[in-house]
Design an enzyme around this catalytic site. Structure first.
Site, PDB file in Angstrom:
ATOM      1  N   LYS A  20      -0.299   0.096  -9.124  1.00 28.44           N
ATOM      2  CA  LYS A  20      -0.479   0.925 -10.177  1.00 28.44           C
ATOM      3  C   LYS A  20       0.844   0.968 -11.286  1.00 28.44           C
ATOM      4  O   LYS A  20       0.276   1.032 -12.283  1.00 28.44           O
ATOM      5  CB  LYS A  20      -0.676   2.562  -9.807  1.00 28.44           C
ATOM      6  N   ARG A  79      -3.086  13.501  -7.170  1.00 29.68           N
ATOM      7  CA  ARG A  79      -3.021  12.839  -5.578  1.00 29.68           C
ATOM      8  C   ARG A  79      -3.890  13.793  -4.731  1.00 29.68           C
ATOM      9  O   ARG A  79      -4.015  13.553  -3.593  1.00 29.68           O
ATOM     10  CB  ARG A  79      -1.666  12.680  -5.183  1.00 29.68           C
ATOM     11  N   ARG A 136       9.239  -4.703  -1.613  1.00 27.13           N
ATOM     12  CA  ARG A 136       9.439  -4.419  -2.588  1.00 27.13           C
ATOM     13  C   ARG A 136      10.620  -3.903  -3.023  1.00 27.13           C
ATOM     14  O   ARG A 136      11.595  -3.109  -2.163  1.00 27.13           O
ATOM     15  CB  ARG A 136       8.421  -3.108  -3.011  1.00 27.13           C
ATOM     16  N   ARG A 180      13.245   1.218  -2.047  1.00 23.25           N
ATOM     17  CA  ARG A 180      13.027   2.590  -1.854  1.00 23.25           C
ATOM     18  C   ARG A 180      12.997   3.007  -0.443  1.00 23.25           C
ATOM     19  O   ARG A 180      12.593   2.422   0.411  1.00 23.25           O
ATOM     20  CB  ARG A 180      11.750   2.854  -2.455  1.00 23.25           C
ATOM     21  N   ARG A 231       2.526   7.244   4.334  1.00 25.71           N
ATOM     22  CA  ARG A 231       2.028   7.571   3.029  1.00 25.71           C
ATOM     23  C   ARG A 231       0.515   7.121   2.967  1.00 25.71           C
ATOM     24  O   ARG A 231      -0.134   7.749   2.126  1.00 25.71           O
ATOM     25  CB  ARG A 231       2.685   6.926   2.045  1.00 25.71           C
TER      26      ARG A 231
HETATM   27  P1  AMP Z   1       5.193   6.796  -5.884  1.00 23.46           P
HETATM   28  O1  AMP Z   1       6.240   6.197  -6.411  1.00 23.46           O
HETATM   29  O2  AMP Z   1       3.705   6.995  -6.804  1.00 23.46           O
HETATM   30  O3  AMP Z   1       4.791   6.079  -4.567  1.00 23.46           O
HETATM   31  O4  AMP Z   1       5.489   8.451  -5.424  1.00 23.46           O
HETATM   32  C1  AMP Z   1       6.538   8.392  -4.286  1.00 23.46           C
HETATM   33  C2  AMP Z   1       6.460   9.850  -3.497  1.00 23.46           C
HETATM   34  O5  AMP Z   1       6.782  10.962  -4.764  1.00 23.46           O
HETATM   35  C3  AMP Z   1       5.344  10.264  -3.052  1.00 23.46           C
HETATM   36  O6  AMP Z   1       5.189   9.595  -1.821  1.00 23.46           O
HETATM   37  C4  AMP Z   1       5.240  11.815  -3.145  1.00 23.46           C
HETATM   38  O7  AMP Z   1       6.241  12.149  -2.031  1.00 23.46           O
HETATM   39  C5  AMP Z   1       5.936  11.985  -4.197  1.00 23.46           C
HETATM   40  N1  AMP Z   1       4.888  12.225  -5.447  1.00 23.46           N
HETATM   41  C6  AMP Z   1       4.366  11.267  -6.466  1.00 23.46           C
HETATM   42  N2  AMP Z   1       3.585  11.564  -6.960  1.00 23.46           N
HETATM   43  C7  AMP Z   1       2.898  12.629  -6.451  1.00 23.46           C
HETATM   44  C8  AMP Z   1       1.848  13.706  -6.719  1.00 23.46           C
HETATM   45  N3  AMP Z   1       1.007  13.466  -7.795  1.00 23.46           N
HETATM   46  N4  AMP Z   1       1.791  14.711  -5.863  1.00 23.46           N
HETATM   47  C9  AMP Z   1       2.758  15.021  -4.996  1.00 23.46           C
HETATM   48  N5  AMP Z   1       3.619  14.226  -4.497  1.00 23.46           N
HETATM   49  C10 AMP Z   1       3.905  13.202  -5.507  1.00 23.46           C
END
Ligand code: AMP
Length: 216
Positions: free
Chosen positions: A14, A90, A129, A162, A173
């Site tokens: 994404k 989400r 990554r 990360r 996740r």
């Molecule tokens: P991402 O970079 O999109 O993989 O997000 C990393 C982390 O940020 C996720 O595992 C969640 O802990 C938090 N996070 C990101 N987007 C959301 C969301 N829409 N709702 C809740 N937590 C989020």
């Protein structure tokens, strides 16, 4: 200008596709993961609150993330540029909150794009990554390596992994995605907004499919 939600498991591509699309078309790229990491890096109150969830691979509370997104959507350039929401909503509750925010701001979604990738590839991708500390560019030591190890091709910044891309947290996740986020597929399909694209090829091939799907 068109506005989209990008939906899909972590590691489905994404972020990379949003970066490429926004560079081509000019929409505002709104990544809730990036916004939360920026808050955590700056040590803000919101960042401190989010940290525990992000590190465990669980979701930050809906209302917290929704407020952050609404503030971004309310910025004046978003209306003229359109937007790509990357990693939001989400949960079903977040989808409801997004609907309400869009109504209030008189904005609308043109489509919800689902990036489809098998679980095995996702875990391989997440654990290999690397990101640029300075500009956020995404690399992958297996599939999209930087020209020089540990150094960003775009800005020469240092690359890092990360903490939540460790195998254990990545698996967590994925479970959270199945339980909390995957119901959104049906929800947006029923609204007639869902478009499915592959996220399983290399990035230029994935982007070609996405571009065709969006009629670019
Ligand atoms: P991402 O970079 O999109 O993989 O997000 C990393 C982390 O940020 C996720 O595992 C969640 O802990 C938090 N996070 C990101 N987007 C959301 C969301 N829409 N709702 C809740 N937590 C989020």
């Amino acid at each position: 200008m068109s506005s989209y939600v990008f939906l899909g498991a972590p590691g489905a591509g994404k972020g990379t596709m949003a970066e490429m699309l926004c560079a081509r078309v000019g929409q505002a790229h709104i990544s809730t993961g990036d916004l939360l990491r920026a808050e955590m890096k700056s040590g803000t109150e919101l960042g401190l609150k989010a940290k525990a969830y992000v590190e465990k691979g669980t979701l930050v509370p809906d209302e917290v993330v929704a407020a952050m997104v609404s503030a971004k959507l309310g910025q004046s350039d978003v209306r003229s540029r359109g937007f790509v929401l990357d990693g939001y909503p989400r949960t079903v509750r977040q989808a409801e909150l997004l609907d309400a925010a869009l109504k209030e701001l008189n904005l609308k979604l043109d489509a919800v794009i689902l990036f489809e990738v098998g679980e095995e590839l996702i875990l391989r991708r997440l654990t290999s990554r690397w990101l640029c500390k300075a500009c956020g560019a995404i690399f992958n030591v297996l599939y999209l390596p930087p020209k020089k190890e540990g150094v960003c091709d775009k800005c020469a910044g240092a690359l890092y992994q990360r903490a939540d891309d460790s195998l254990e947290t990545a698996k967590k996740r994925l479970v959270v995605y199945e339980q909390e986020t995957s119901p959104l597929i049906d929800l947006y399909d029923k609204k007639g907004l869902l478009l499915r694209v592959t996220g399983a090829e290399e990035k230029n091939a994935n982007f070609a499919v996405l571009s065709r799907t969006l009629g670019l």
